[in-house]
Every structure is written in C-alpha cells, then in structure tokens.
Design a protein around this motif. Sequence first.
Motif, PDB file in Angstrom:
ATOM      1  N   SER A  87       0.817  -1.211   0.000  1.00 26.58           N
ATOM      2  CA  SER A  87       0.000   0.000   0.000  1.00 26.58           C
ATOM      3  C   SER A  87       0.850   1.260   0.000  1.00 26.58           C
ATOM      4  O   SER A  87       0.302   2.358  -0.147  1.00 26.58           O
ATOM      5  CB  SER A  87      -0.922   0.009   1.226  1.00 26.58           C
ATOM      6  N   SER A  88       2.182   1.127   0.153  1.00 21.71           N
ATOM      7  CA  SER A  88       2.982   2.347   0.222  1.00 21.71           C
ATOM      8  C   SER A  88       4.445   2.171  -0.152  1.00 21.71           C
ATOM      9  O   SER A  88       5.094   3.133  -0.545  1.00 21.71           O
ATOM     10  CB  SER A  88       2.917   2.931   1.643  1.00 21.71           C
ATOM     11  N   LEU A  89       4.992   0.964  -0.050  1.00 20.26           N
ATOM     12  CA  LEU A  89       6.424   0.768  -0.281  1.00 20.26           C
ATOM     13  C   LEU A  89       6.780   0.979  -1.751  1.00 20.26           C
ATOM     14  O   LEU A  89       5.946   0.807  -2.641  1.00 20.26           O
ATOM     15  CB  LEU A  89       6.846  -0.633   0.165  1.00 20.26           C
ATOM     16  N   SER A  90       8.027   1.329  -2.001  1.00 18.59           N
ATOM     17  CA  SER A  90       8.486   1.617  -3.355  1.00 18.59           C
ATOM     18  C   SER A  90       8.458   0.367  -4.231  1.00 18.59           C
ATOM     19  O   SER A  90       9.174  -0.608  -3.959  1.00 18.59           O
ATOM     20  CB  SER A  90       9.904   2.181  -3.311  1.00 18.59           C
ATOM     21  N   ALA A 135       2.975   5.535   7.917  1.00 20.51           N
ATOM     22  CA  ALA A 135       3.349   6.891   8.315  1.00 20.51           C
ATOM     23  C   ALA A 135       4.855   7.015   8.500  1.00 20.51           C
ATOM     24  O   ALA A 135       5.476   8.009   8.078  1.00 20.51           O
ATOM     25  CB  ALA A 135       2.623   7.278   9.603  1.00 20.51           C
ATOM     26  N   GLU A 136       5.470   6.010   9.106  1.00 17.03           N
ATOM     27  CA  GLU A 136       6.917   6.064   9.313  1.00 17.03           C
ATOM     28  C   GLU A 136       7.666   6.064   7.979  1.00 17.03           C
ATOM     29  O   GLU A 136       8.665   6.781   7.806  1.00 17.03           O
ATOM     30  CB  GLU A 136       7.360   4.885  10.183  1.00 17.03           C
ATOM     31  N   TYR A 137       7.163   5.272   7.034  1.00 17.63           N
ATOM     32  CA  TYR A 137       7.801   5.237   5.709  1.00 17.63           C
ATOM     33  C   TYR A 137       7.636   6.574   4.993  1.00 17.63           C
ATOM     34  O   TYR A 137       8.608   7.129   4.442  1.00 17.63           O
ATOM     35  CB  TYR A 137       7.201   4.103   4.880  1.00 17.63           C
ATOM     36  N   LEU A 138       6.431   7.136   5.010  1.00 16.51           N
ATOM     37  CA  LEU A 138       6.207   8.409   4.321  1.00 16.51           C
ATOM     38  C   LEU A 138       6.903   9.560   5.048  1.00 16.51           C
ATOM     39  O   LEU A 138       7.351  10.517   4.408  1.00 16.51           O
ATOM     40  CB  LEU A 138       4.711   8.690   4.191  1.00 16.51           C
ATOM     41  N   HIS A 139       7.017   9.464   6.356  1.00 19.13           N
ATOM     42  CA  HIS A 139       7.770  10.464   7.108  1.00 19.13           C
ATOM     43  C   HIS A 139       9.224  10.474   6.646  1.00 19.13           C
ATOM     44  O   HIS A 139       9.825  11.540   6.423  1.00 19.13           O
ATOM     45  CB  HIS A 139       7.676  10.146   8.606  1.00 19.13           C
ATOM     46  N   ALA A 140       9.777   9.274   6.461  1.00 22.95           N
ATOM     47  CA  ALA A 140      11.173   9.166   6.040  1.00 22.95           C
ATOM     48  C   ALA A 140      11.386   9.632   4.605  1.00 22.95           C
ATOM     49  O   ALA A 140      12.449  10.171   4.268  1.00 22.95           O
ATOM     50  CB  ALA A 140      11.652   7.722   6.200  1.00 22.95           C
ATOM     51  N   THR A 141      10.370   9.443   3.755  1.00 21.89           N
ATOM     52  CA  THR A 141      10.549   9.757   2.333  1.00 21.89           C
ATOM     53  C   THR A 141       9.989  11.113   1.918  1.00 21.89           C
ATOM     54  O   THR A 141      10.509  11.744   0.990  1.00 21.89           O
ATOM     55  CB  THR A 141       9.888   8.664   1.460  1.00 21.89           C
ATOM     56  N   GLY A 191       8.829  13.661   4.425  1.00 24.31           N
ATOM     57  CA  GLY A 191       9.051  14.755   5.354  1.00 24.31           C
ATOM     58  C   GLY A 191       8.095  14.838   6.525  1.00 24.31           C
ATOM     59  O   GLY A 191       7.263  13.948   6.744  1.00 24.31           O
ATOM     60  N   GLU A 192       8.197  15.941   7.258  1.00 24.33           N
ATOM     61  CA  GLU A 192       7.545  16.105   8.554  1.00 24.33           C
ATOM     62  C   GLU A 192       6.025  16.054   8.499  1.00 24.33           C
ATOM     63  O   GLU A 192       5.388  15.738   9.501  1.00 24.33           O
ATOM     64  CB  GLU A 192       7.981  17.425   9.198  1.00 24.33           C
ATOM     65  N   ARG A 193       5.423  16.370   7.365  1.00 25.14           N
ATOM     66  CA  ARG A 193       3.957  16.379   7.338  1.00 25.14           C
ATOM     67  C   ARG A 193       3.356  14.996   7.574  1.00 25.14           C
ATOM     68  O   ARG A 193       2.174  14.873   7.858  1.00 25.14           O
ATOM     69  CB  ARG A 193       3.442  16.980   6.033  1.00 25.14           C
ATOM     70  N   PHE A 194       4.171  13.956   7.467  1.00 24.49           N
ATOM     71  CA  PHE A 194       3.688  12.598   7.721  1.00 24.49           C
ATOM     72  C   PHE A 194       4.240  12.021   9.027  1.00 24.49           C
ATOM     73  O   PHE A 194       4.183  10.809   9.238  1.00 24.49           O
ATOM     74  CB  PHE A 194       4.034  11.687   6.547  1.00 24.49           C
ATOM     75  N   ALA A 195       4.743  12.884   9.906  1.00 20.81           N
ATOM     76  CA  ALA A 195       5.244  12.402  11.200  1.00 20.81           C
ATOM     77  C   ALA A 195       4.112  11.769  12.003  1.00 20.81           C
ATOM     78  O   ALA A 195       3.048  12.379  12.170  1.00 20.81           O
ATOM     79  CB  ALA A 195       5.852  13.559  11.984  1.00 20.81           C
ATOM     80  N   PRO A 196       4.283  10.547  12.497  1.00 19.66           N
ATOM     81  CA  PRO A 196       3.202   9.883  13.246  1.00 19.66           C
ATOM     82  C   PRO A 196       2.911  10.610  14.558  1.00 19.66           C
ATOM     83  O   PRO A 196       3.848  10.925  15.304  1.00 19.66           O
ATOM     84  CB  PRO A 196       3.755   8.473  13.518  1.00 19.66           C
ATOM     85  N   PRO A 197       1.647  10.900  14.876  1.00 21.17           N
ATOM     86  CA  PRO A 197       1.317  11.517  16.164  1.00 21.17           C
ATOM     87  C   PRO A 197       1.680  10.596  17.330  1.00 21.17           C
ATOM     88  O   PRO A 197       1.646   9.371  17.199  1.00 21.17           O
ATOM     89  CB  PRO A 197      -0.209  11.709  16.075  1.00 21.17           C
ATOM     90  N   ARG A 198       1.997  11.186  18.482  1.00 18.81           N
ATOM     91  CA  ARG A 198       2.323  10.408  19.670  1.00 18.81           C
ATOM     92  C   ARG A 198       1.175   9.483  20.044  1.00 18.81           C
ATOM     93  O   ARG A 198       1.392   8.345  20.477  1.00 18.81           O
ATOM     94  CB  ARG A 198       2.665  11.363  20.812  1.00 18.81           C
ATOM     95  N   LEU A 199      -0.061   9.950  19.892  1.00 20.59           N
ATOM     96  CA  LEU A 199      -1.217   9.123  20.247  1.00 20.59           C
ATOM     97  C   LEU A 199      -1.242   7.826  19.450  1.00 20.59           C
ATOM     98  O   LEU A 199      -1.564   6.760  19.983  1.00 20.59           O
ATOM     99  CB  LEU A 199      -2.514   9.912  20.022  1.00 20.59           C
TER     100      LEU A 199
END
Length: 286
Positions: free
Chosen positions: A123-126, A248-254, A256-264
């Motif tokens: 669903s998200s990997l390259s 979210a972790e993958y998109l955050h890494a690729t 940027g910050e707009r996809f940083a996973p929330p703490r919740l």
Amino acid sequence: MSSPTAPAVVGVIGGGRMGAGIAQSFAAIGSSVTVVESGAQAAAAALDRVATGLRRAAERGRLAEPADQVLGRVTTVESVNGLPSHAELVVEAVPEDAALKARVLAAAEQAVDATTVLATNTSSLSVTELASALKEPGRFLGMHFFNPVPASELVEIVVAPDTSPEVVRTALAWTRALGKKDVVVKDSPGFASSRLGLALGLEAIRMVEDGVAEPEAIDDAMSLGYKHPTGPLRLTDLVGLDVRLAIAEYLHATLGERFAPPRLLRDKVARGELGRKSGQGFYTWQ
C-alpha cells in the motif's frame, strides 16, 4: 504476454485478510488459485478465511456459483516453491516489510515461468525498490487491492520505470475481469490512495490528541459533511493502527515532517490497541 479476460492460474503469497480476499476474488471469476502460507496451521487458517468469505458472499447473493464449488478452485501450499510454474499472475500479499517482500518476490520469480506477471499488493512501499530484487523487473508492478477485497471497487495499478506497458495492459484487463475499477499511478511514496488517505487520517488523530473533538464527532463530520463512506478514525481502526503507523513512518522518512506519526498513534500501537483486529482502537469492537 497476452491480455486474457481473466488469468486461468493465480498464485497468492500470504493468506492473511488481504491475501485471502485476493484469492477469493480471483476464484470467484473462475481462476485456479494457489495460496502460499508458512506451515500447515497457517495454510489451513488461510483456506478457512477464503471459505468464510465465500460463504458470506453467497449469503448476500454475490456469487454466481455455490461457495463450495468456488472453494474447490483454491488450494494451499507451504512454500513459494509450490507455486504452479505456469501461473499467469502471482500476487505478493505478505506484511509491509520491504526486505520480506523482496525475498518472497525473488523466490517467486525463480519458481514460475518467464511469462508470469509478478505483482505486489503493497500500500505504500516503493515498487521500484522491490523490482530491484528481480532479474526481470519488466514483468513486475503494483496491484494495490483494498480491504475488504471482495467488496472493494478499486485496484490501484502502480507502474515502476521498468514495468512493461504490456504487463500494465494485462493487469488492467484482469482488474476489470474482477469487476473492479482501476487507477493507474506512477510509483511514488504512498502512491495516490495511501498518501491522501494517510494525510487525512493523521490529522484526525492529531485532532483527538489535541482534544478538538471525540472520534465519533470527527468521523461524522467527514461522513455527513463530505460524504465519505467511512470516517478517517473508523477507517484507521479497520486498516489497523499498526499498519497505519508503518505507512506513516515510511512516508515520514521519504516525504518529510507532514507525515510524522502523532504520539497518540504510537502510544496506542504500543498498548496493543490496533483497531478492529484487537478489539480496541479509536473505537471498541465486538
């Protein structure tokens, strides 16, 4: 490679919820399907998932044949080496782990004929990076099915730089044989569906985190105000909070910050609150 209406022989690697749904869908249109799962117990559970799905489809009048007759076209094996060498299509549907997917795809390529189309359900990997594990990347593409597969109307066709145009045409023909609609996208992080869906889901989680509103109110705002069939938090529960976090972790890494996973989201996953499959997420499930 020809472009038949439906593939006669299909392999599915992984018999979880997604893999079982893919197997059920192809068996229902007449394909002979082999599902790969590790170990006899997991293989039996995969077959049971397919049988349960077919039973439910029959009860709703969505099968053209008796459920048992369709199930007779589904078999299981415990190794990728057991895939039919003459399969026209093999779909990888193992967990969202790039290294695992690359390993099973490389093994599948060795087990089947040179004419077999190989696809990943990621669903998200390259797709481009996964293709690098193959000797013949031209026969590989993404076929991103949606949950629940038998009822979902969409398949996202993800095209990598080396994907053959003929393979794309063949995949589109098979998608339409399943009675589904397709969207074709260029390989990029999160494609179209996961990228947009996750952006909405993460913002909804931040709103809960900030105390803006309760989950049900946020979902109702999108369902009633914007005509979304399911609110973003209920959808997160259905997809699985662990799955959403991994994307979210993958998109955050690729991206940027707009996809940083929330703490919740991180906290809920750490507590085992994974959504419907665990009985608790943003909602309580029976």
